[in-house]
Design a protein around this motif. Structure first.
Motif, PDB file in Angstrom:
ATOM      1  N   PRO A   3      53.743  11.001  32.050  1.00 27.56           N
ATOM      2  CA  PRO A   3      53.268  12.196  32.756  1.00 27.56           C
ATOM      3  C   PRO A   3      54.214  12.572  33.892  1.00 27.56           C
ATOM      4  O   PRO A   3      54.836  11.713  34.497  1.00 27.56           O
ATOM      5  CB  PRO A   3      51.905  11.789  33.298  1.00 27.56           C
ATOM      6  N   VAL A   4      54.324  13.879  34.124  1.00 31.12           N
ATOM      7  CA  VAL A   4      55.143  14.391  35.216  1.00 31.12           C
ATOM      8  C   VAL A   4      54.183  14.945  36.257  1.00 31.12           C
ATOM      9  O   VAL A   4      53.434  15.872  35.982  1.00 31.12           O
ATOM     10  CB  VAL A   4      56.096  15.503  34.727  1.00 31.12           C
ATOM     11  N   GLU A   5      54.172  14.352  37.430  1.00 29.66           N
ATOM     12  CA  GLU A   5      53.293  14.813  38.492  1.00 29.66           C
ATOM     13  C   GLU A   5      54.134  15.226  39.690  1.00 29.66           C
ATOM     14  O   GLU A   5      54.739  14.389  40.343  1.00 29.66           O
ATOM     15  CB  GLU A   5      52.303  13.721  38.879  1.00 29.66           C
ATOM     16  N   LYS A   6      54.195  16.512  39.925  1.00 31.64           N
ATOM     17  CA  LYS A   6      54.926  17.062  41.059  1.00 31.64           C
ATOM     18  C   LYS A   6      54.044  18.112  41.711  1.00 31.64           C
ATOM     19  O   LYS A   6      53.211  18.719  41.055  1.00 31.64           O
ATOM     20  CB  LYS A   6      56.243  17.713  40.615  1.00 31.64           C
ATOM     21  N   ILE A   7      54.228  18.336  42.980  1.00 34.40           N
ATOM     22  CA  ILE A   7      53.448  19.328  43.705  1.00 34.40           C
ATOM     23  C   ILE A   7      54.329  20.538  43.993  1.00 34.40           C
ATOM     24  O   ILE A   7      55.460  20.396  44.432  1.00 34.40           O
ATOM     25  CB  ILE A   7      52.905  18.739  45.019  1.00 34.40           C
ATOM     26  N   SER A   8      53.781  21.719  43.729  1.00 36.45           N
ATOM     27  CA  SER A   8      54.461  22.971  44.032  1.00 36.45           C
ATOM     28  C   SER A   8      53.668  23.703  45.096  1.00 36.45           C
ATOM     29  O   SER A   8      52.455  23.558  45.188  1.00 36.45           O
ATOM     30  CB  SER A   8      54.566  23.854  42.785  1.00 36.45           C
ATOM     31  N   THR A   9      54.365  24.503  45.884  1.00 34.19           N
ATOM     32  CA  THR A   9      53.729  25.292  46.925  1.00 34.19           C
ATOM     33  C   THR A   9      53.815  26.762  46.551  1.00 34.19           C
ATOM     34  O   THR A   9      54.857  27.230  46.093  1.00 34.19           O
ATOM     35  CB  THR A   9      54.432  25.063  48.277  1.00 34.19           C
ATOM     36  N   ILE A  10      52.730  27.486  46.746  1.00 35.66           N
ATOM     37  CA  ILE A  10      52.726  28.925  46.478  1.00 35.66           C
ATOM     38  C   ILE A  10      53.282  29.619  47.726  1.00 35.66           C
ATOM     39  O   ILE A  10      52.816  29.378  48.842  1.00 35.66           O
ATOM     40  CB  ILE A  10      51.305  29.418  46.174  1.00 35.66           C
ATOM     41  N   THR A  11      54.275  30.475  47.532  1.00 36.36           N
ATOM     42  CA  THR A  11      54.887  31.197  48.645  1.00 36.36           C
ATOM     43  C   THR A  11      54.008  32.360  49.084  1.00 36.36           C
ATOM     44  O   THR A  11      53.017  32.711  48.428  1.00 36.36           O
ATOM     45  CB  THR A  11      56.266  31.763  48.255  1.00 36.36           C
ATOM     46  N   GLU A  12      54.388  32.982  50.179  1.00 36.36           N
ATOM     47  CA  GLU A  12      53.662  34.149  50.697  1.00 36.36           C
ATOM     48  C   GLU A  12      53.630  35.271  49.658  1.00 36.36           C
ATOM     49  O   GLU A  12      52.682  36.048  49.596  1.00 36.36           O
ATOM     50  CB  GLU A  12      54.333  34.632  51.982  1.00 36.36           C
ATOM     51  N   LYS A  13      54.653  35.352  48.814  1.00 35.58           N
ATOM     52  CA  LYS A  13      54.723  36.375  47.763  1.00 35.58           C
ATOM     53  C   LYS A  13      53.932  35.982  46.520  1.00 35.58           C
ATOM     54  O   LYS A  13      53.896  36.714  45.551  1.00 35.58           O
ATOM     55  CB  LYS A  13      56.174  36.618  47.355  1.00 35.58           C
ATOM     56  N   GLY A  14      53.338  34.790  46.530  1.00 35.73           N
ATOM     57  CA  GLY A  14      52.562  34.339  45.372  1.00 35.73           C
ATOM     58  C   GLY A  14      53.409  33.686  44.296  1.00 35.73           C
ATOM     59  O   GLY A  14      52.976  33.519  43.164  1.00 35.73           O
ATOM     60  N   GLN A  15      54.631  33.303  44.647  1.00 38.54           N
ATOM     61  CA  GLN A  15      55.531  32.681  43.686  1.00 38.54           C
ATOM     62  C   GLN A  15      55.461  31.161  43.787  1.00 38.54           C
ATOM     63  O   GLN A  15      55.185  30.620  44.855  1.00 38.54           O
ATOM     64  CB  GLN A  15      56.968  33.143  43.924  1.00 38.54           C
ATOM     65  N   VAL A  16      55.725  30.507  42.662  1.00 35.29           N
ATOM     66  CA  VAL A  16      55.724  29.046  42.614  1.00 35.29           C
ATOM     67  C   VAL A  16      57.010  28.587  41.944  1.00 35.29           C
ATOM     68  O   VAL A  16      57.414  29.137  40.920  1.00 35.29           O
ATOM     69  CB  VAL A  16      54.523  28.515  41.800  1.00 35.29           C
ATOM     70  N   THR A  17      57.643  27.581  42.518  1.00 34.81           N
ATOM     71  CA  THR A  17      58.802  26.965  41.889  1.00 34.81           C
ATOM     72  C   THR A  17      58.310  25.769  41.091  1.00 34.81           C
ATOM     73  O   THR A  17      57.645  24.890  41.629  1.00 34.81           O
ATOM     74  CB  THR A  17      59.829  26.505  42.933  1.00 34.81           C
ATOM     75  N   VAL A  18      58.633  25.753  39.807  1.00 32.51           N
ATOM     76  CA  VAL A  18      58.272  24.621  38.954  1.00 32.51           C
ATOM     77  C   VAL A  18      59.375  23.580  39.128  1.00 32.51           C
ATOM     78  O   VAL A  18      60.545  23.862  38.863  1.00 32.51           O
ATOM     79  CB  VAL A  18      58.142  25.041  37.476  1.00 32.51           C
ATOM     80  N   PRO A  19      59.036  22.378  39.586  1.00 30.64           N
ATOM     81  CA  PRO A  19      60.055  21.354  39.816  1.00 30.64           C
ATOM     82  C   PRO A  19      60.852  21.037  38.547  1.00 30.64           C
ATOM     83  O   PRO A  19      60.326  21.128  37.435  1.00 30.64           O
ATOM     84  CB  PRO A  19      59.244  20.139  40.269  1.00 30.64           C
ATOM     85  N   LYS A  20      62.106  20.684  38.733  1.00 30.96           N
ATOM     86  CA  LYS A  20      63.007  20.431  37.608  1.00 30.96           C
ATOM     87  C   LYS A  20      62.444  19.424  36.603  1.00 30.96           C
ATOM     88  O   LYS A  20      62.513  19.675  35.400  1.00 30.96           O
ATOM     89  CB  LYS A  20      64.380  19.987  38.113  1.00 30.96           C
ATOM     90  N   PRO A  21      61.886  18.284  37.030  1.00 32.03           N
ATOM     91  CA  PRO A  21      61.349  17.347  36.039  1.00 32.03           C
ATOM     92  C   PRO A  21      60.241  17.969  35.173  1.00 32.03           C
ATOM     93  O   PRO A  21      60.152  17.702  33.981  1.00 32.03           O
ATOM     94  CB  PRO A  21      60.801  16.191  36.879  1.00 32.03           C
ATOM     95  N   ALA A  22      59.426  18.825  35.793  1.00 30.88           N
ATOM     96  CA  ALA A  22      58.361  19.487  35.043  1.00 30.88           C
ATOM     97  C   ALA A  22      58.953  20.524  34.077  1.00 30.88           C
ATOM     98  O   ALA A  22      58.508  20.636  32.934  1.00 30.88           O
ATOM     99  CB  ALA A  22      57.373  20.156  35.991  1.00 30.88           C
TER     100      ALA A  22
END
Length: 51
Positions: A3-22
């Motif tokens: 399993p790949v468990e990473k945390i992403s943060t939602i920006t003020e614009k509502g965007q999320v960066t999906v971490p490279k391993p994910a």
């Protein structure tokens, strides 16, 4: 596949960066699309299928 468990943060614009391993585990690349689904108190992500 482990399993790949990473945390992403939602920006003020509502965007999320999906971490490279994910991204690698999901086979996502530049311009890839992701669909989200809420199940109880968790959320899951999977590559979106263009029809």
């Amino acid at each position: 596949m482990p399993p790949v468990e990473k945390i992403s943060t939602i920006t003020e614009k509502g965007q999320v960066t999906v971490p490279k391993p994910a991204r690698e585990a999901l086979g996502l690349g530049y311009g890839g699309r992701v669909a989200g689904e809420r199940q109880r108190q968790t959320a899951s992500r999977a590559p979106s299928l263009d029809v």
